[in-house]
Structures are given as C-alpha cells and as structure tokens.
Design an enzyme around this catalytic site. Sequence first.
Site, PDB file in Angstrom:
ATOM      1  N   ILE A 124       0.832  -1.198   0.000  1.00 23.11           N
ATOM      2  CA  ILE A 124       0.000   0.000   0.000  1.00 23.11           C
ATOM      3  C   ILE A 124       0.868   1.251   0.000  1.00 23.11           C
ATOM      4  CG2 ILE A 124      -1.747   1.306   1.268  1.00 23.11           C
ATOM      5  CD1 ILE A 124      -2.798  -1.380   2.331  1.00 23.11           C
ATOM      6  N   ALA A 136      -4.306   2.510   8.221  1.00 20.85           N
ATOM      7  CA  ALA A 136      -3.736   1.212   8.584  1.00 20.85           C
ATOM      8  C   ALA A 136      -4.526   0.594   9.735  1.00 20.85           C
ATOM      9  CB  ALA A 136      -2.262   1.376   8.937  1.00 20.85           C
ATOM     10  N   ASP A 163      -9.277   6.340   8.368  1.00 19.14           N
ATOM     11  CA  ASP A 163     -10.323   5.358   8.108  1.00 19.14           C
ATOM     12  C   ASP A 163     -10.407   4.366   9.263  1.00 19.14           C
ATOM     13  OD1 ASP A 163     -12.336   4.204   6.416  1.00 19.14           O
ATOM     14  OD2 ASP A 163     -10.945   2.576   5.954  1.00 19.14           O
ATOM     15  N   GLU A 202     -13.383   1.114  17.684  1.00 16.84           N
ATOM     16  CA  GLU A 202     -14.347   1.124  16.586  1.00 16.84           C
ATOM     17  C   GLU A 202     -15.574   0.305  16.957  1.00 16.84           C
ATOM     18  OE1 GLU A 202     -12.386  -0.300  13.087  1.00 16.84           O
ATOM     19  OE2 GLU A 202     -11.003   1.400  13.007  1.00 16.84           O
ATOM     20  N   HIS A 209     -13.982   2.933   8.640  1.00 14.65           N
ATOM     21  CA  HIS A 209     -13.224   1.724   8.294  1.00 14.65           C
ATOM     22  C   HIS A 209     -13.836   1.038   7.068  1.00 14.65           C
ATOM     23  CE1 HIS A 209     -10.366  -1.444  10.200  1.00 14.65           C
ATOM     24  NE2 HIS A 209     -10.290  -1.457   8.881  1.00 14.65           N
ATOM     25  N   GLY A 222     -12.457   1.684   3.796  1.00 11.23           N
ATOM     26  CA  GLY A 222     -11.546   1.859   2.671  1.00 11.23           C
ATOM     27  C   GLY A 222     -11.516   0.673   1.722  1.00 11.23           C
TER      28      GLY A 222
END
Length: 337
Positions: free
Chosen positions: A171, A245, A270, A275, A294, A296
């Site tokens: 990435i 990440a 993201d 979470e 989250h 992506g």
Amino acid sequence: MISEGINLKTQPFTTNPMNKNILLLETVADDAMQMLENATDMNILTAYDEASLNHQLENYAIDAIITRGKGQVRESLMEQLPNLKVISRCGVGLDNIDVSSATKKGIKVVNAPNSNADTIAEHTIALLLMLQRNLYNAVSMVKDNRWVDRGSYIGDESHGKTLGIIGMGNIGKKVAKIATALGMHVVYWSSKKEDVPYSFVEFNQLLNTSDSISLHLPLTSKTENLINASAFSKMKPSALLINTARGGIIDQKELLIALNDKKIAGFAADVLAQEPPNENDPLLQLDNVLVTAHLGSLTKTTYTKMCTMTVENTLAILRNEQPMANCIFNRKELGIS
C-alpha cells in the site's frame, strides 16, 4: 451444503457427514458465497452470533474458519477445534486472529495479500486531499447555503509538499506513486529499506521534515502507539496525519492533545483505536478531523476480490491442492516453502 447459524435448532440439517466443515463467522461477498455453495464436498456452517457458534462447535468437527475483520479467532476457540486446519481472513490485516497460537498448533493462517492495496491507496490520497484542501468544509458550506462564506475559506495544495510514508509495503508503494504523480516529494521510513525510487530517512527525520505523514503498518506490539506524545512533539505544527492502517498505531489520547494544542494541523483516518467510537468522542468534534468508518476496502470490486480469493485458497488447501503463492501468512514458520 449450507447450515444457517440462525435458528438452527428449528431447522433440519442439510450437511453431509463425509464432507469437510467450513465455519463462517461473518458474511462474505455474494460471489464468494456462491463458490462455497457450489463446493459439494464441503459443509458450510454459519455462526454470526455466540449462540450459533456454540451450537456449531457442539455438533460439528470444524476443518476451516473464514472470517473478515470482526470475527475473533483466539486460542480459546482453537482449543475447542482439534480438527481445525485453516483460519482464513477475507482481507489483509490479521489482528483479529491469534497467528502465534495458530502457528504453534500447525494451523494455516490464510489472508488475501495485496488484494486491497489499490483501494486503500486511493482512499489514503482522497483523505489527504480532502484534509489539505479543506474540501469537507467547503462542500458543507454550499450545502448549508453559506456560499458567501467562501471569503473565509482556507485550504492548500499538496503539490511541492513532502509526504512521509511510514511503512513502505504494497500500500505504501502505491500511495507513494500517486503522491509523486501529484507533484509531492516522497520520503519513507520502514522496518527495512526497499528497492524504491524514494528516499529512506530515519524515523525522527521523517517526523521533523514531512508536511503530511501517512501510516501503512500492521498493528503489532512494536507498532502499537508508535505515534505518541514524543512523535507529535517532533512534527511540524502545519503537518497533517493520515491513518488508513490500524487505529492502535496512534495513541488517540495524545492525538487529541496534539490537535487541541495545535502541535499538528489536522488528522484524517479510516481507522480508530476504538471502533465504533463513542458517540461523544471529542476527537470527532474537531473541525480539522476527518474520519471514515473503516470502509476503505469496502468498494464492491475489492470486497469481492478479497472474499473470492480467500474462499478459493481455503478450498484449495482443504482439497490438498496448491493455493496461490503467499496466501498462507505463516508459511515459513510452518516450514512451507
């Protein structure tokens, strides 16, 4: 053959005792599910809640588990599955799987390497540009019928600025390529030097000199809270921090302090350490913070690719066929060449 995890006790079983048993802890893309349905030599069991999971464990010898990001596969679960041969994740990161315990037990851990690199790189650059140019506020200005506020708009371009990439993996490389096309100067720090046309710099130098910093590391004991109070103290007051990440790489309490004290200029991500975040999380109340949920990798193309790749490799392993190269994350530790 599929046995639904919901209301199992009131439904007849359609499993074949001669088949291997694959347990799904989460839903997968439609194309991947179709592949499983077509696998007549496999029983497909679902366990989307704890009650269903307990029922499946009591009634079946599980050969493989397939999960995504939420389904946790820890040692305590593995201990209940003596037949378990494969744990597969439809994605890249493996922090929801106890890889160390799986490896000790000789269980193959499968992921979908490089499957999300393009979409996460795009998402990273999108967040960077939105934050740099203050686009999310600019769009709200018009939607809220505040066109006249354009005179107070403040934004900047990325061209000519330095992007520091922490973690030059698949990435990171793609982010660097796009950033270079935008006219940015790219430097990087990683656990090792890579064969790339970008300058490797020491960690502190990257923090000191970068106008924007983008994180592309796995979450491990070494990277947890890597971006902490000390790191923030070394960044430019004008720096932007981007994280696509894992949330735990940043000390979120120190991030909030850094933003409030104007030690950095903005944050876009993201991922978060928690979470979903608390509804009243003060981080999300700041005007210079941009967070997506989250998602992506949740483009239709990438989601389907991650799931079908993972299912295909899981089936291959259970059938003693050759899976794709490098899909077994712990292959070296298991002595697989």
